[in-house]
Design a protein around this motif. Structure first.
Motif, short mmCIF file in Angstrom:
data_model
loop_
_atom_site.label_atom_id
_atom_site.label_comp_id
_atom_site.label_asym_id
_atom_site.label_seq_id
_atom_site.Cartn_x
_atom_site.Cartn_y
_atom_site.Cartn_z
N ALA A 1 0.81 -1.21 0.07
CA ALA A 1 0.16 0.07 0.19
C ALA A 1 0.83 1.35 -0.05
O ALA A 1 0.56 2.31 -0.67
CB ALA A 1 -1.11 0.04 1.25
N PHE A 2 2.01 1.28 0.89
CA PHE A 2 2.89 2.35 0.91
C PHE A 2 3.57 2.77 -0.54
O PHE A 2 3.34 3.86 -1.05
CB PHE A 2 3.77 2.23 1.88
CG PHE A 2 4.90 3.11 1.97
CD1 PHE A 2 4.69 4.51 2.88
CD2 PHE A 2 6.27 2.85 1.39
CE1 PHE A 2 5.79 5.41 2.71
CE2 PHE A 2 7.07 3.76 1.44
CZ PHE A 2 7.17 5.13 2.13
N TYR B 1 5.70 9.87 8.26
CA TYR B 1 6.62 9.27 9.10
C TYR B 1 6.23 8.34 10.01
O TYR B 1 6.84 7.23 10.24
CB TYR B 1 7.16 10.62 10.12
CG TYR B 1 8.18 10.47 11.03
CD1 TYR B 1 9.28 9.57 11.02
CD2 TYR B 1 7.74 10.94 12.46
CE1 TYR B 1 10.12 9.37 12.04
CE2 TYR B 1 8.69 10.66 13.49
CZ TYR B 1 9.78 9.96 13.17
OH TYR B 1 10.63 9.83 14.29
N LEU B 2 4.99 8.39 10.43
CA LEU B 2 4.35 7.29 11.44
C LEU B 2 4.34 5.99 10.47
O LEU B 2 4.44 4.96 11.41
CB LEU B 2 2.95 7.71 11.98
CG LEU B 2 2.99 8.78 13.24
CD1 LEU B 2 1.54 9.48 13.41
CD2 LEU B 2 3.84 8.41 14.30
N ILE B 3 3.98 6.02 9.34
CA ILE B 3 3.74 5.05 8.48
C ILE B 3 5.15 4.26 8.29
O ILE B 3 5.17 2.86 8.49
CB ILE B 3 3.11 5.35 7.16
CG1 ILE B 3 1.63 5.73 7.33
CG2 ILE B 3 3.19 4.12 6.27
CD1 ILE B 3 1.03 6.18 6.12
N ALA B 4 6.35 5.16 8.05
CA ALA B 4 7.43 4.52 8.15
C ALA B 4 8.06 3.86 9.37
O ALA B 4 8.61 2.74 9.32
CB ALA B 4 8.46 5.79 7.53
N LEU B 5 7.45 4.45 10.46
CA LEU B 5 7.81 3.73 11.84
C LEU B 5 7.38 2.56 12.07
O LEU B 5 7.64 1.46 12.46
CB LEU B 5 7.56 4.71 12.81
CG LEU B 5 8.39 5.82 13.18
CD1 LEU B 5 7.69 6.60 14.20
CD2 LEU B 5 9.67 5.55 13.59
N PHE C 1 12.42 8.57 0.92
CA PHE C 1 13.45 8.94 1.74
C PHE C 1 13.18 9.08 3.22
O PHE C 1 13.96 8.38 3.77
CB PHE C 1 13.63 10.55 1.41
CG PHE C 1 14.54 11.41 2.47
CD1 PHE C 1 15.62 11.07 2.32
CD2 PHE C 1 13.79 12.17 3.24
CE1 PHE C 1 16.42 12.01 3.32
CE2 PHE C 1 14.57 12.94 4.08
CZ PHE C 1 16.03 12.79 4.10
N VAL C 2 12.00 9.22 3.73
CA VAL C 2 11.70 9.24 4.90
C VAL C 2 11.67 7.82 5.36
O VAL C 2 12.29 7.30 6.36
CB VAL C 2 10.39 9.74 5.21
CG1 VAL C 2 9.83 9.33 6.63
CG2 VAL C 2 10.44 11.25 5.12
N LEU C 3 11.22 6.79 4.69
CA LEU C 3 11.18 5.30 4.96
C LEU C 3 12.81 4.58 5.18
O LEU C 3 13.03 4.13 6.08
CB LEU C 3 10.40 4.53 3.73
CG LEU C 3 10.57 2.88 4.03
CD1 LEU C 3 10.01 2.62 5.59
CD2 LEU C 3 9.92 2.27 2.78
N LEU D 1 -3.45 0.86 9.55
CA LEU D 1 -2.89 -0.21 9.43
C LEU D 1 -1.71 -0.18 10.28
O LEU D 1 -1.04 -1.22 10.78
CB LEU D 1 -2.68 -0.65 7.87
CG LEU D 1 -1.74 -2.20 7.78
CD1 LEU D 1 -3.00 -3.09 8.52
CD2 LEU D 1 -1.90 -2.44 6.28
N SER D 2 -0.90 0.98 10.05
CA SER D 2 0.44 1.05 10.77
C SER D 2 0.33 1.30 12.23
O SER D 2 1.26 0.84 13.06
CB SER D 2 1.10 2.44 10.27
OG SER D 2 1.56 2.35 9.12
N MET D 3 -0.97 1.92 12.71
CA MET D 3 -1.02 1.98 14.27
C MET D 3 -1.19 0.69 15.02
O MET D 3 -0.73 0.19 16.02
CB MET D 3 -2.30 2.73 14.49
CG MET D 3 -2.15 4.45 14.13
SD MET D 3 -0.85 4.90 15.09
CE MET D 3 -1.29 4.84 16.84
#
Length: 462
Positions: free
Chosen positions: A44-45, A135-139, A435-437, A82-84
């Motif tokens: 998805a990302f 950023y939260l998704i990357a985390l 980049f953030v990922l 989904l990331s949460m």
């Protein structure tokens, strides 16, 4: 006299000490997570990043975060949800990665603080929130990943699908996929298409180097050829030049740093010698900056970018410390469009076509001031230093080295690319998401692996 019964030895032992956050993070780092959840999140990302919600658009320009109810926003919120799940279940590892990526977190916090002085605070809030969600998704992805290629492998499959669709569209629907300046594929803009081609080339070079079998290597080589063909069709000079720089210098440098420090130092010195010789010869010939740029890039104005930079610099001087407020300069509506004040051809540009400074460092200085620029430079510099040290430590481990060398090469490439396009910490350029990922994953890959840790039952998830 009867002896009192002896107490069990276990009763004499002190109670176990509570686990620290670091120990719980290590325990989660070495515990596999749900592979299906992670794969869905990475797919998805990647597809949300690479595939526009309006493919083959009739016109280009505008800002994907202007409308709060847009499909882009809904997709980002769905991925955040989904990331949460991952962040909650792997909260100890997530908090550890949050602490280790403090320069990025502080920089985004500064962007958010600029709401206080931004001319359009609602836009600043909305556009900073877009970056924070990314950023939260990357985390979340980093917290759920057990190994680098668990993420990069899935991303590679998504890149393959996108490049196939782009290439097919160029030949099947050229009236939609081709522009007067070059191939755009489904992306509507040849520079965006070129950036995807550039990142795809960097990724699949290392996919090929990692390939365990000859067949897998040939498949990676074929995909790499498709990316190169599409990149040439885009005629994106910046991306083409950076691919050449990657293949000629960055890739050998990564190999040199990993497999022989002397070789790595020699490559850096050789590059410095080439630069010194060029400056020496240009000085003997009496060349100034325009003549040197003519030789190096063929256009001293960088396709009229110098006019945009001069316009932006004039606005920077008005608020060099605080900036205009993140996201509070470009795409602020026809009535407040700053380009209408330009004393050049920029004043006649159609609304929404130019929504960046075409230099990411100037753009951050413009919108977030000197603290924002310093924050970006610290994020890039720290991540590169992390990758260099890890490459040196992982020589001989092809699985890990290819992932780390990819991250190093992509960060170098994007840091230079950011001189010509606003990409890093940008709300409008897809390269920022990658980049953030990579920045977050760089810290995840440095996190100790293979520790002999027995996690308590409440720390085991997935």
């Amino acid at each position: 006299m009867t002896r009192p019964p002896s107490r069990p030895i276990a009763a004499l032992e002190p109670p176990p000490m509570p686990w620290s956050l670091g120990q719980l993070a290590v325990a989660q780092a070495v515990t596999p997570y749900r592979p299906l959840v992670l794969a869905l999140l990475v797919v998805a990302f990647t597809l949300t990043t690479l595939v526009p919600t309006d493919p083959w658009p009739a016109q280009i320009g505008g800002d994907m975060t202007v409308e709060g109810g847009s499909l882009d926003t809904l997709l980002m919120l769905a991925m955040l949800g989904l990331s949460m799940v991952v962040l909650i279940e792997r909260r100890h590892l997530a908090l550890h990665l949050l602490a280790r990526t403090w320069p990025l977190a502080l920089t985004l916090a500064w962007f958010l603080a600029s709401v206080a002085w931004a001319e359009f605070p609602a836009l600043t809030l909305k556009r900073t929130a877009f970056l924070i969600i990314g950023y939260l998704i990357a985390l979340g992805i980093a917290s759920g990943a057990r190994s680098p290629w668990q993420v990069l492998g899935v991303m590679g499959l998504c890149f393959q699908g996108v490049i196939l669709v782009d290439l097919v569209s160029v030949f099947v629907v050229p009236h939609l996929a081709m522009t007067e300046l070059g191939a755009a594929g489904m992306h509507g803009q040849k520079n965006i298409a070129g950036a995807i081609g550039m990142m795809g080339v960097v990724l699949f070079v290392f996919v090929g180097l990692r390939a365990p079998t000859r067949g897998a290597a040939l498949m990676a080589l074929a995909t790499l050829a498709l990316f190169l063909i599409f990149l040439v069709l885009t005629r994106s000079k910046t991306s083409l030049g950076l691919v050449a720089l990657f293949l000629v210098f960055v890739l050998p440098l990564a190999a040199g740093l990993s497999f022989g420090r002397i070789l790595g130092v020699a490559l850096v010195l050789a590059a410095a010698l080439v630069v010194a010789l060029f400056l020496f010869v240009s000085g003997l010939l009496g060349w100034g900056t325009p003549e040197m740029l003519e030789v190096l890039v063929g256009d001293p104005t960088f396709t009229s970018r110098t006019d945009i930079w001069a316009f932006v610099w004039d606005h920077i001087t008005h608020a060099p410390i605080l900036g205009s407020g993140y996201g509070s300069f470009w795409d602020v509506g026809a009535a407040n469009d700053p380009l209408r004040e330009a004393r050049s051809w920029l004043a006649s540009v159609e609304l929404g076509v130019i929504n960046q400074a075409h230099n990411g460092y100037l753009d951050i200085l413009l919108q977030a001031g000197l603290p924002g620029l310093v924050g970006l430079l610290v994020v890039v510099g720290r991540s590169l230093a992390r990758m260099v040290s890890l490459m040196i430590a992982t020589r001989g481990d092809r699985e890990t080295w290819t992932a780390v060398a990819f991250a190093f090469s992509l960060l170098v490439t994007l840091a230079i690319y950011n001189l010509m396009e606003t990409a890093l910490l940008s709300r409008v350029h897809l390269a920022n998401q990658i980049f953030v990922l990579v920045v977050v994953m760089a810290e995840r890959w440095r996190f100790p692996q293979g520790h002999a840790v027995t996690a308590p039952r409440h720390a085991r998830t997935g």
